[in-house]
Design an enzyme around this catalytic site. Structure first.
Site, mmCIF file in Angstrom:
data_model
loop_
_atom_site.group_PDB
_atom_site.id
_atom_site.type_symbol
_atom_site.label_atom_id
_atom_site.label_comp_id
_atom_site.label_asym_id
_atom_site.label_seq_id
_atom_site.Cartn_x
_atom_site.Cartn_y
_atom_site.Cartn_z
ATOM 1 N N LYS A 225 19.651 46.189 13.002
ATOM 2 C CA LYS A 225 20.080 47.598 13.276
ATOM 3 C C LYS A 225 18.866 48.194 14.090
ATOM 4 C CE LYS A 225 23.924 48.544 10.192
ATOM 5 N NZ LYS A 225 24.363 49.320 9.315
ATOM 6 N N ARG A 265 23.618 43.241 3.003
ATOM 7 C CA ARG A 265 24.750 42.598 4.022
ATOM 8 C C ARG A 265 23.853 42.153 5.377
ATOM 9 N NH1 ARG A 265 27.740 44.628 8.462
ATOM 10 N NH2 ARG A 265 29.905 44.001 8.683
#
Length: 286
Positions: A225, A265
Site C-alpha cells: 500500500k 492479507r
C-alpha cells in the site's frame, strides 16, 4: 485454540496456532498491485494454488479494484470474474474468501465454495449484504470504511485516528450483530489505505493492541500500500512501485503477528509466511 495474545478464533474457519496468511488473487484488469496479471480464470486459479504452495492459509478472490479513484464494475461482470475462480480453488480444497461489496456476489460465491466474505465497506455499500451473510452463516470481515474509492481520499480527516477508527468499527460491529450476524463470526480490519493518509496508517499499525480491544480477531491488510511506498521513498519524489514493496509488507506482517493479529492479507506470500512463523517461534520461546 490459539492463546497467543488474544488472537482469537473465528467460527466456521480453521484454527491456526499463529497469525494466518491470506493470499490475494485480484481477478481485475486494473489492480494497483499487479496490473491485471491474474485476469484470466485459469491463470487466476493456478496463481491461487501457487499462493497456497508458498504458505497461504486461505485465498481472497476479488473481482473489483478498490484502489483510490477506481470506478465500480457492474454486478454481471464481477460475477463473471469471481465465480469460476472461487469454484476452481474451492474444488482443490483451498479455504477461499470472496472480496466483494455486493450481497449477490457474496451469496453466489458462498454457494460456489467460499467460506468467508471480506467486504471492504463492512456492509455499508449494499444494504442487503448483512442479511445475506447472516443467512449464509459464514464469517464476515468488517473493515473500517468511509466511502467509495472515487472520493475516499477526501474523507481522510481525523483528530485521533486510532480512537476514531476504533469507535467507528465498534459502531459497525454492533450494527452487523443487530442485523443477525453472530459476533463469533466477525473479523475486524482497520482499513489501511482506505480514507487514510500515510501517517494515519502508520499510527494504526503502531496501535494494533488498541484495536484488539474491540474483542474480535484482527485482519491487517498492508500489502504494497501507499504508506509503505511513502516510507520507502524516504523523502524522494517518487516512491517505489507497488511490486517493490513486498519486503516492507513482510515487515508489517511480522509486527502484526507479534501484536496478535488473526491474519495478514498479502500479495506475495513467501516472505510473509516466513515472517509470521518466526514471530510465532519468538512468542513460543518467550
Amino acid at each position: 485454540m490459539s492463546t497467543l495474545r488474544g488472537r482469537g478464533t473465528v467460527t466456521g474457519l480453521p484454527e491456526w496456532d499463529r497469525c494466518a496468511v491470506m493470499g490475494v488473487v485480484n481477478v481485475t484488469p486494473d489492480s494497483f498491485s499487479d496490473g491485471g496479471r491474474w485476469f484470466d480464470t485459469t491463470v487466476a486459479v493456478k496463481h491461487g494454488l501457487d499462493l497456497v504452495a508458498e504458505g497461504a492459509d486461505l485465498v481472497d478472490v476479488g473481482g473489483e479494484s478498490t484502489r483510490p479513484g477506481a470506478s465500480r464494475v457492474d454486478e454481471e461482470e464481477e460475477l463473471r470474474r469471481v465465480l469460476p475462480v472461487v469454484r476452481g480453488l474451492a474444488g482443490e480444497g483451498v479455504t477461499v474468501s470472496v472480496d466483494t461489496m455486493r450481497a449477490s456476489v457474496a451469496a453466489q460465491a458462498v454457494a460456489a465454495g467460499a467460506v468467508l466474505v471480506n467486504d471492504v465497506s463492512g456492509g455499508l455499500a449494499d444494504p442487503q449484504m448483512i442479511p445475506a451473510v447472516a443467512a449464509a452463516e459464514v464469517p464476515f470481515v468488517v473493515m473500517h470504511w468511509r466511502g467509495f474509492s472515487e472520493d475516499m481520499n477526501s474523507r481522510a480527516v481525523y483528530g485521533d485516528v486510532v480512537a476514531e477508527v476504533t469507535a467507528e468499527l465498534r459502531e459497525r460491529i454492533d450494527a452487523v450483530v443487530a442485523r443477525g450476524v453472530a459476533a463469533e463470526r466477525i473479523i475486524v480490519d482497520p482499513g489501511l489505505g482506505f480514507a487514510k493518509q500515510a501517517a494515519h496508517d502508520l499510527a494504526l499499525v503502531a496501535h494494533l493492541p488498541e484495536l484488539g480491544a474491540l474483542g474480535r480477531p484482527l485482519l491487517v491488510a498492508a500489502s504494497r500500500k501507499r504508506f509503505l511506498g511513502h516510507v520507502l521513498a524516504d523523502g524522494a519524489a517518487t516512491p517505489p512501485p507497488a511490486r517493490e514493496r513486498d519486503a516492507a509488507t513482510a515487515a508489517v506482517s511480522a509486527i502484526a503477528a507479534h501484536e496478535g493479529a488473526w491474519a495478514v492479507r498479502v500479495h506475495e506470500v513467501g516472505a510473509t509466511a516466513d515472517a509470521v512463523r518466526v514471530a510465532r517461534a519468538v512468542e513460543g520461546a518467550r
